[in-house]
Scaffold this motif. Structure first.
Motif, PDB file in Angstrom:
ATOM      1  N   ARG A 222       0.979  -1.168  -0.037  1.00 40.72           N
ATOM      2  CA  ARG A 222       0.119  -0.068   0.032  1.00 40.72           C
ATOM      3  C   ARG A 222       1.122   1.400   0.013  1.00 40.72           C
ATOM      4  N   VAL A 223       1.969   1.164   0.690  1.00 37.43           N
ATOM      5  CA  VAL A 223       2.997   2.223   0.697  1.00 37.43           C
ATOM      6  C   VAL A 223       3.371   2.654  -0.813  1.00 37.43           C
ATOM      7  N   ILE A 224       3.689   1.638  -1.606  1.00 39.94           N
ATOM      8  CA  ILE A 224       4.198   1.760  -3.016  1.00 39.94           C
ATOM      9  C   ILE A 224       3.139   2.406  -3.748  1.00 39.94           C
ATOM     10  N   CYS A 225       1.854   1.983  -3.332  1.00 39.85           N
ATOM     11  CA  CYS A 225       0.744   2.705  -4.363  1.00 39.85           C
ATOM     12  C   CYS A 225       0.554   3.956  -3.879  1.00 39.85           C
ATOM     13  N   ASN A 226       0.708   4.275  -2.561  1.00 41.90           N
ATOM     14  CA  ASN A 226       0.348   6.020  -2.407  1.00 41.90           C
ATOM     15  C   ASN A 226       1.776   6.622  -2.974  1.00 41.90           C
ATOM     16  N   ILE A 227       2.684   6.023  -3.117  1.00 43.20           N
ATOM     17  CA  ILE A 227       4.033   6.963  -3.723  1.00 43.20           C
ATOM     18  C   ILE A 227       3.747   6.988  -5.122  1.00 43.20           C
ATOM     19  N   CYS A 304      20.393   9.865  -8.725  1.00 41.87           N
ATOM     20  CA  CYS A 304      20.335  10.551  -7.685  1.00 41.87           C
ATOM     21  C   CYS A 304      19.437   9.901  -6.536  1.00 41.87           C
ATOM     22  N   GLU A 305      19.704   8.625  -6.221  1.00 44.56           N
ATOM     23  CA  GLU A 305      19.042   7.768  -5.396  1.00 44.56           C
ATOM     24  C   GLU A 305      19.335   8.442  -3.960  1.00 44.56           C
ATOM     25  N   ALA A 306      20.604   8.988  -3.577  1.00 42.50           N
ATOM     26  CA  ALA A 306      20.860   9.568  -2.440  1.00 42.50           C
ATOM     27  C   ALA A 306      20.171  10.944  -2.108  1.00 42.50           C
ATOM     28  N   ALA A 307      19.430  11.381  -2.904  1.00 40.47           N
ATOM     29  CA  ALA A 307      18.595  12.600  -2.649  1.00 40.47           C
ATOM     30  C   ALA A 307      17.417  12.289  -1.638  1.00 40.47           C
ATOM     31  N   LEU A 308      17.130  10.926  -1.737  1.00 45.69           N
ATOM     32  CA  LEU A 308      16.121  10.307  -0.910  1.00 45.69           C
ATOM     33  C   LEU A 308      16.290  10.440   0.676  1.00 45.69           C
ATOM     34  N   PHE A 309      17.804  10.367   0.912  1.00 45.60           N
ATOM     35  CA  PHE A 309      18.133  10.244   2.253  1.00 45.60           C
ATOM     36  C   PHE A 309      19.049  11.445   2.698  1.00 45.60           C
ATOM     37  N   THR A 310      19.424  12.189   1.918  1.00 44.45           N
ATOM     38  CA  THR A 310      20.114  13.260   2.366  1.00 44.45           C
ATOM     39  C   THR A 310      20.195  14.581   1.503  1.00 44.45           C
ATOM     40  N   ARG A 311      20.442  15.777   1.909  1.00 41.39           N
ATOM     41  CA  ARG A 311      20.456  16.819   0.970  1.00 41.39           C
ATOM     42  C   ARG A 311      21.519  16.569  -0.147  1.00 41.39           C
ATOM     43  N   GLU A 332      10.658  14.492  -0.850  1.00 43.39           N
ATOM     44  CA  GLU A 332       9.907  15.103   0.425  1.00 43.39           C
ATOM     45  C   GLU A 332       8.679  14.326   0.242  1.00 43.39           C
ATOM     46  N   ILE A 333       7.977  14.447  -0.811  1.00 40.35           N
ATOM     47  CA  ILE A 333       6.516  13.725  -0.851  1.00 40.35           C
ATOM     48  C   ILE A 333       6.795  12.169  -0.460  1.00 40.35           C
ATOM     49  N   CYS A 334       7.911  11.744  -0.824  1.00 44.33           N
ATOM     50  CA  CYS A 334       7.807  10.178  -0.627  1.00 44.33           C
ATOM     51  C   CYS A 334       8.035   9.790   0.837  1.00 44.33           C
ATOM     52  N   ARG A 335       9.007  10.717   1.553  1.00 39.49           N
ATOM     53  CA  ARG A 335       9.631  10.599   2.998  1.00 39.49           C
ATOM     54  C   ARG A 335       8.028  10.582   3.663  1.00 39.49           C
ATOM     55  N   GLN A 336       7.113  11.659   3.265  1.00 41.77           N
ATOM     56  CA  GLN A 336       5.924  11.927   4.238  1.00 41.77           C
ATOM     57  C   GLN A 336       4.929  10.720   3.973  1.00 41.77           C
ATOM     58  N   VAL A 337       4.915  10.050   2.858  1.00 38.37           N
ATOM     59  CA  VAL A 337       4.235   8.695   2.593  1.00 38.37           C
ATOM     60  C   VAL A 337       4.660   7.542   3.316  1.00 38.37           C
ATOM     61  N   ALA A 339       6.609   8.006   6.215  1.00 37.93           N
ATOM     62  CA  ALA A 339       6.332   8.095   7.659  1.00 37.93           C
ATOM     63  C   ALA A 339       4.826   7.676   7.970  1.00 37.93           C
ATOM     64  N   ARG A 340       3.901   7.844   7.224  1.00 38.11           N
ATOM     65  CA  ARG A 340       2.501   7.493   7.788  1.00 38.11           C
ATOM     66  C   ARG A 340       2.311   6.003   8.011  1.00 38.11           C
ATOM     67  N   SER A 341       3.421   5.044   7.610  1.00 43.48           N
ATOM     68  CA  SER A 341       3.316   3.720   7.742  1.00 43.48           C
ATOM     69  C   SER A 341       4.085   3.283   9.004  1.00 43.48           C
ATOM     70  N   ALA A 342       3.572   3.040  10.284  1.00 41.15           N
ATOM     71  CA  ALA A 342       4.387   2.555  11.205  1.00 41.15           C
ATOM     72  C   ALA A 342       5.242   1.496  10.848  1.00 41.15           C
ATOM     73  N   GLN A 343       4.781   0.511  10.169  1.00 36.26           N
ATOM     74  CA  GLN A 343       5.588  -0.706  10.032  1.00 36.26           C
ATOM     75  C   GLN A 343       6.429  -0.639   8.925  1.00 36.26           C
ATOM     76  N   VAL A 344       6.514   0.408   8.202  1.00 35.59           N
ATOM     77  CA  VAL A 344       7.598   0.705   7.269  1.00 35.59           C
ATOM     78  C   VAL A 344       8.576   1.718   7.496  1.00 35.59           C
ATOM     79  N   HIS A 345       8.250   2.787   8.435  1.00 37.38           N
ATOM     80  CA  HIS A 345       8.937   3.860   8.817  1.00 37.38           C
ATOM     81  C   HIS A 345      10.000   3.619   9.352  1.00 37.38           C
ATOM     82  N   GLY A 346      10.332   2.484  10.694  1.00 37.78           N
ATOM     83  CA  GLY A 346      11.296   2.255  11.262  1.00 37.78           C
ATOM     84  C   GLY A 346      12.368   1.533  10.348  1.00 37.78           C
ATOM     85  N   ALA A 347      11.947   0.438   9.552  1.00 44.94           N
ATOM     86  CA  ALA A 347      13.143   0.024   8.539  1.00 44.94           C
ATOM     87  C   ALA A 347      13.527   1.080   7.779  1.00 44.94           C
TER      88      ALA A 347
END
Length: 573
Positions: A222-227, A304-311, A332-337, A339-347
């Motif tokens: 579902r996280v992939i669908c929302n992204i 530019c995969e690193a842009a997902l994790f750092t500036r 930025e939008i991807c990180r927000q999506v 973060a809304r999933s408790a199961q995925v966010h920690g990993a």
């Protein structure tokens, strides 16, 4: 004579007007003329058929008077012609007519229907072809304008070929963008659930080729669908278009759907990379004296995969080699999506932590095309991020405000300016100065821990100020690169500590009671203070002359920068 002059002026005016309107009037007139010619040909065909039909009716059916039966025996020639014309249209269009009474009539009708079908098909096909040619004539007009420009300015053959190719692709690109807009408008009118399914099936296969999203999909689809729904947009690219350039902020992660692109990154200074590289072959290109590595990218690659994790700042230039379609993912939008999933966010946080550590610990320069490859299941060893270990400042300027406040401000401004020049404007790390950046003295040790270099401005009372001592101790504790800077100004002579000074420090005769209480509150002993100060003065101090010319000051600040550790330190976004 006057009349001749007026005629010449009128002729010039018509020539200029014709030159301005010729690209549009000529194409429109030609299309109209061709359509009119087709219609006239079809009408002439109907005329021949109607005349033939009327003649055959008179010759082959003498025993019956068709004109009398239809009540038109005494009609004029025009009326009879229109009647025959109507018969012809009926037969050509497949209709029935009351004149079909005999076998010969039926045979003739069938032949005319076949001819009419062929003629009508030819008319429709030719009309469509003419309309298509008229639409493409705009592109031809652009090409003609390009040819005229290239001839006028004596452009080289190679550049002329590229220009004409680009002009041809321009209209295709515009048309492709219109198709995308039409598709988006169509999808927006569909039910929300159907929109989500369509976007997921379109984007997810491309997205999940990347390790991070493949791991997320395994955890929660579902996280992939929302992204796919909110964070991705399609971006058509024209041939020879620059997707991004060196030293620009990376605002998107780029996925290549189809097409061919070239990524060029110079191992030398980014200043050598302002221009158009020339391909040499064997995956290399040259720009001036610099040799550039050229990477060929195609469908399935991402950047530019690193842009997902750092500036992230682009380390190379991406140029399309042909017409391409890319997907742009907004980090930025991807990180927000996520973060809304408790199961995925920690990993995902552990994955990001591993990637940032790889960037910081790597012994080579990281580029836009480098990729991470971790698994959520094997990242348990990465502990939650401790914010105190992040390197947020390139430098921390430690000074006694009463004696060296002005010098600290001058140093702060000069370092910022020279770093911007040295790094080509692409360096965004901060230089920390407590009078500008500090709002709470209690956090000063954290700021020292987050810096890469500790600049210590040496003034007479520096070692008598408890907060300056705390900054020095914190720098030694965290292994910060320290650079002592001696201020050379009349009346501000710094006395380097000797054994007499250290003896007084151990005896408690350097710091007053209030300073000792502050050190005790920070759990700093006098022995640690002595060890830290000795560590600082094992280093050679760099001079700084605030009252000399700007050229001298800049030279001295460059010497300070040369003593600093300027390697990039990445932190989680």
């Amino acid at each position: 004579m006057l009349r001749m002059v007026r005629l010449l002026r009128a002729k010039r005016l018509l020539v200029k007007l014709g030159t301005l309107l010729s690209p549009f009037v000529h194409d429109r007139f030609l299309a109209t003329f061709q359509l009119s010619k087709l219609v006239l040909m079809y009408l002439f065909f109907l005329h021949v058929v109607s005349c033939l039909w009327f003649w055959l009716r008179r010759k082959l059916n003498d025993e019956r008077d068709w004109l009398l039966e239809l009540g038109v025996r005494n009609a004029d020639t025009l009326h009879l012609y229109m009647l025959a014309f109507q018969w012809a249209v009926d037969f050509l269009c497949g209709g029935d007519s009351q004149v079909l009474q005999k076998q010969s009539d039926l045979a003739l009708s069938s032949m005319l229907k076949l001819l009419g079908l062929a003629a009508l098909s030819y008319l429709i096909t030719s009309t469509i072809q003419i309309c298509t040619l008229y639409n493409s004539s705009k592109c031809e007009t652009i090409k003609q304008q390009c040819i005229a420009y290239l001839s006028k300015h004596n452009i080289s053959r190679e550049l002329s070929t590229n220009t004409l190719y680009y002009a041809g692709a321009m209209m295709e690109h515009v048309e492709r963008k219109r198709e995308l807009e039409a598709e988006r408008a169509l999808i927006d009118q569909m039910p929300r659930v159907l929109q989500l399914e369509l976007k997921t099936e379109s984007y997810a296969p491309v997205l999940c080729r990347q390790s991070f999203f493949m791991n997320i999909g395994a955890f929660d689809e579902r996280v992939i669908c929302n992204i796919c729904d909110v964070a991705i947009k399609e971006s058509p690219v024209m041939p020879y278009d620059i997707v991004f350039s060196t030293c620009t902020p990376a605002n998107d992660i780029v996925f290549i759907v189809w097409g061919s692109l070239r990524y060029m990154c110079s191992p030398y200074s980014v200043q050598h990379f302002a221009g158009t590289p020339k391909l040499k072959g064997n995956g290399l290109a040259t720009l001036g004296d610099a040799e550039i590595k050229v990477h060929k990218l195609s469908a399935g690659d991402h950047l530019c995969e690193a842009a997902l994790f750092t500036r992230w700042t682009h380390t190379g230039k991406l140029i399309s080699h042909s017409a391409c379609m890319t997907l742009s993912l907004n980090p930025e939008i991807c990180r927000q999506v996520v973060a809304r999933s408790a199961q995925v966010h920690g990993a995902a946080q552990m994955y990001a932590r591993a990637c940032v550590n790889s960037l910081n610990e790597s012994t080579r320069a990281w580029t836009d095309i480098d990729k991470f490859d971790y698994s959520f299941k094997h990242l348990r060893r990465w502990a939650p991020l401790d914010s105190t270990t992040e390197k947020q400042h390139i430098m921390f300027i430690s000074h006694n405000k009463l004696e060296a406040g002005t010098e600290a401000v001058l140093m702060h401004e000069a370092v910022h300016r020279l770093l911007a020049v040295q790094r080509g404007g692409g360096y965004s790390a901060s230089v920390f100065l407590d009078c500008e950046n500090l709002s709470d003295l209690g956090t000063i040790k954290e700021h020292v821990a987050r810096t890469q270099n500790l600049l210590i401005l040496l003034s007479p009372m520096l070692l008598f100020r408890p907060w300056c001592i705390i900054e020095i101790v914190a720098g030694v504790r965290h292994g910060i690169n320290m650079v002592p800077v001696e201020i050379q100004r009349t009346g501000l002579k710094f006395e380097y500590p000797d054994e007499v000074f250290y003896s007084k420090l151990r005896g408690g005769r350097i710091l007053d009671e209030q300073a000792m209480q502050l050190l005790n509150a920070e759990q700093i002993s006098l022995s640690e203070v002595e060890t830290s100060i000795r560590r600082v003065f094992e280093l050679i101090a760099v001079p700084f002359s605030p009252h000399k010319s700007s050229a001298v000051r800049d030279a001295e600040v460059r010497a300070v920068i040369d003593r600093c550790d300027l390697s990039v330190r990445y932190s989680l976004r």
